[in-house]
Motif scaffolding. Structure first.
Motif, mmCIF file in Angstrom:
data_model
loop_
_atom_site.group_PDB
_atom_site.id
_atom_site.type_symbol
_atom_site.label_atom_id
_atom_site.label_comp_id
_atom_site.label_asym_id
_atom_site.label_seq_id
_atom_site.Cartn_x
_atom_site.Cartn_y
_atom_site.Cartn_z
ATOM 1 N N ILE A 190 -1.153 -71.982 49.834
ATOM 2 C CA ILE A 190 0.221 -71.797 50.286
ATOM 3 C C ILE A 190 1.161 -72.702 49.484
ATOM 4 O O ILE A 190 0.921 -73.901 49.348
ATOM 5 C CB ILE A 190 0.359 -72.116 51.788
ATOM 6 C CG1 ILE A 190 -0.448 -71.117 52.624
ATOM 7 C CG2 ILE A 190 1.830 -72.077 52.219
ATOM 8 C CD1 ILE A 190 -0.479 -71.437 54.106
ATOM 9 N N TRP A 218 6.996 -71.194 52.574
ATOM 10 C CA TRP A 218 7.077 -70.333 53.753
ATOM 11 C C TRP A 218 8.515 -70.288 54.233
ATOM 12 O O TRP A 218 9.335 -71.135 53.896
ATOM 13 C CB TRP A 218 6.157 -70.824 54.871
ATOM 14 C CG TRP A 218 6.399 -72.236 55.287
ATOM 15 C CD1 TRP A 218 7.277 -72.693 56.220
ATOM 16 C CD2 TRP A 218 5.774 -73.401 54.744
ATOM 17 N NE1 TRP A 218 7.236 -74.061 56.302
ATOM 18 C CE2 TRP A 218 6.315 -74.524 55.408
ATOM 19 C CE3 TRP A 218 4.795 -73.613 53.769
ATOM 20 C CZ2 TRP A 218 5.932 -75.826 55.126
ATOM 21 C CZ3 TRP A 218 4.415 -74.912 53.493
ATOM 22 C CH2 TRP A 218 4.979 -75.984 54.166
ATOM 23 N N ARG A 228 4.768 -66.213 54.506
ATOM 24 C CA ARG A 228 4.281 -67.294 53.646
ATOM 25 C C ARG A 228 4.121 -66.819 52.209
ATOM 26 O O ARG A 228 3.882 -65.639 51.957
ATOM 27 C CB ARG A 228 2.938 -67.809 54.168
ATOM 28 C CG ARG A 228 3.030 -68.489 55.534
ATOM 29 C CD ARG A 228 1.693 -69.052 55.967
ATOM 30 N NE ARG A 228 1.822 -69.832 57.193
ATOM 31 C CZ ARG A 228 0.840 -70.536 57.732
ATOM 32 N NH1 ARG A 228 -0.356 -70.557 57.165
ATOM 33 N NH2 ARG A 228 1.040 -71.215 58.847
#
Length: 372
Positions: A51, A54, A59
């Protein structure tokens, strides 16, 4: 032929969304469909370690495709409306150095995914507000970022087919390449305006406190000048390394950074505005010009704000003196009994609450999503 007009699209289910993506793929060179297995492999099954960002719609993951290309993969969550996804599809037909490149799409069951060009230096907020990275962002790099933002917005606002209003410009949505080339990203909130329309109204206000234009938050009025206001805030933040905070309980409409910058500009103390990490490595005349343009863009009344084409002309002028002076921001109130501020961090939907204990309705407060 080949043009896909998204302005009047009314996407009501996944099937229609797939059809729209397919039409966009046929109309836009370089925009392609990705297999869901490719997405899973690229993100290591949507691993948390992949990740990189977001927001209110989902995300963003860093991923590597089989042939070695590194991409950004946005996975829309269940809260995102189908229109948020279709809004981003506008990017498939945009080609500009300072606008993020949309490479492809994937819809699998309830999964809605878009694939973008990867920008190796991350978001602007990771630089200008960071104690370690901030000092590495010297004055010339900050000017390059501002100029790139100007060029990107001029392109969006003067697009030959439809003018595009981003509506959620903020440092998180400005991402940087290794050479500090800027890309405007996250078009989930974007709207288009026909050439003969100057403004529109919406009952779904989206955005982040500190960057939302005064006319947009309470009344849902948006126009190209909505982005101009946000641009002014971004320039002041890039110069100062400070965030713009809205003092809700005192009737603030522009933010503390705008007020401080205006006073420094009026008193010729703009050296106090400059990020201290720059030391003396800047041209005070350039600071004065860019700060004055930013203050003109951050005017409370949209009529007083210049168009982005005018901003580009002012900043490219050899003269350091500007013809227009920014007006002083409205005075803050002393606050009212029973007023309170609440920021909903889990949703982009705007709720309305009455924040005065008086027997007569005196004020309406919009609760706006603000990312951590």
């Amino acid at each position: 032929s080949g043009k896909v007009d998204l302005q009047e699209q009314n996407i009501v289910d996944i099937e229609e969304l797939v059809k729209l993506c397919t039409r966009m793929e046929e109309a836009c060179a370089g925009f392609t469909r990705f297999d869901f297995c490719q997405i899973l492999d690229a993100t290591e099954n949507f691993s948390e370690k992949m990740i990189i960002g977001w927001g209110g719609f989902g995300r963003v993951y860093k991923g590597q495709l089989p042939h070695g290309l590194v991409v950004g993969i946005k996975r829309f969550d269940h809260r995102a409306m189908l229109s948020d996804f279709s809004n981003e599809l506008q990017l498939a037909r945009l080609r500009h150095t300072n606008v993020i490149r949309l490479l492809g799409w994937c819809i699998h069951g309830e999964e809605r995914i878009l694939v973008y060009k990867f920008m190796h230096n991350g978001a602007l907020d990771h630089h200008i507000f960071d104690r370690i990275k901030g000092p590495l962002l010297d004055w010339s790099k900050r000017l390059k970022i501002i100029k790139g933002l100007v060029e990107g917005l001029v392109y969006l606002h003067k697009h030959p087919m439809l003018s595009i209003v981003h509506r959620d410009l903020k440092p998180n949505n400005i991402i940087l390449e290794c050479d500090m080339t800027l890309n405007i990203s996250d078009f989930g909130s974007a709207k288009t305006l026909s050439p003969d329309v100057t403004e529109e109204h919406t009952c779904r206000v989206v955005g982040t406190s500190g960057y939302i234009a005064p006319e947009y938050a309470p009344r849902g009025v948006y126009s190209l000048k909505t982005d101009v206001f946000s641009f002014g805030i971004l320039v002041l933040e890039t110069i100062s390394g400070r965030k713009n905070t809205i003092l809700d309980n005192r009737g603030d409409t522009v933010g503390d950074l705008v007020r401080d910058a205006w006073r420094m500009w009026k008193d010729r103390r703009l050296h106090e505005l400059v990020d201290g990490s720059l030391g003396h490595g800047y041209d005070i005349a350039e600071v004065a010009m860019y700060a004055q343009v930013a203050l003109l863009c951050a005017q409370e009344d949209p009529v007083d704000r210049p168009a982005m084409t005018d901003v580009a002309a002012m900043l490219s002028s050899e003269s350091m003196s500007l013809p227009t002076e920014p007006k002083e921001p409205s005075a803050l109130s002393e606050g009212g009994a029973g007023e309170d501020t609440y920021i909903n961090r889990s949703s982009r939907t705007i709720d309305i609450t009455i924040t005065s204990s008086a027997t007569v309705l005196t004020r309406v407060r919009l609760i706006i999503d603000q990312e951590v």
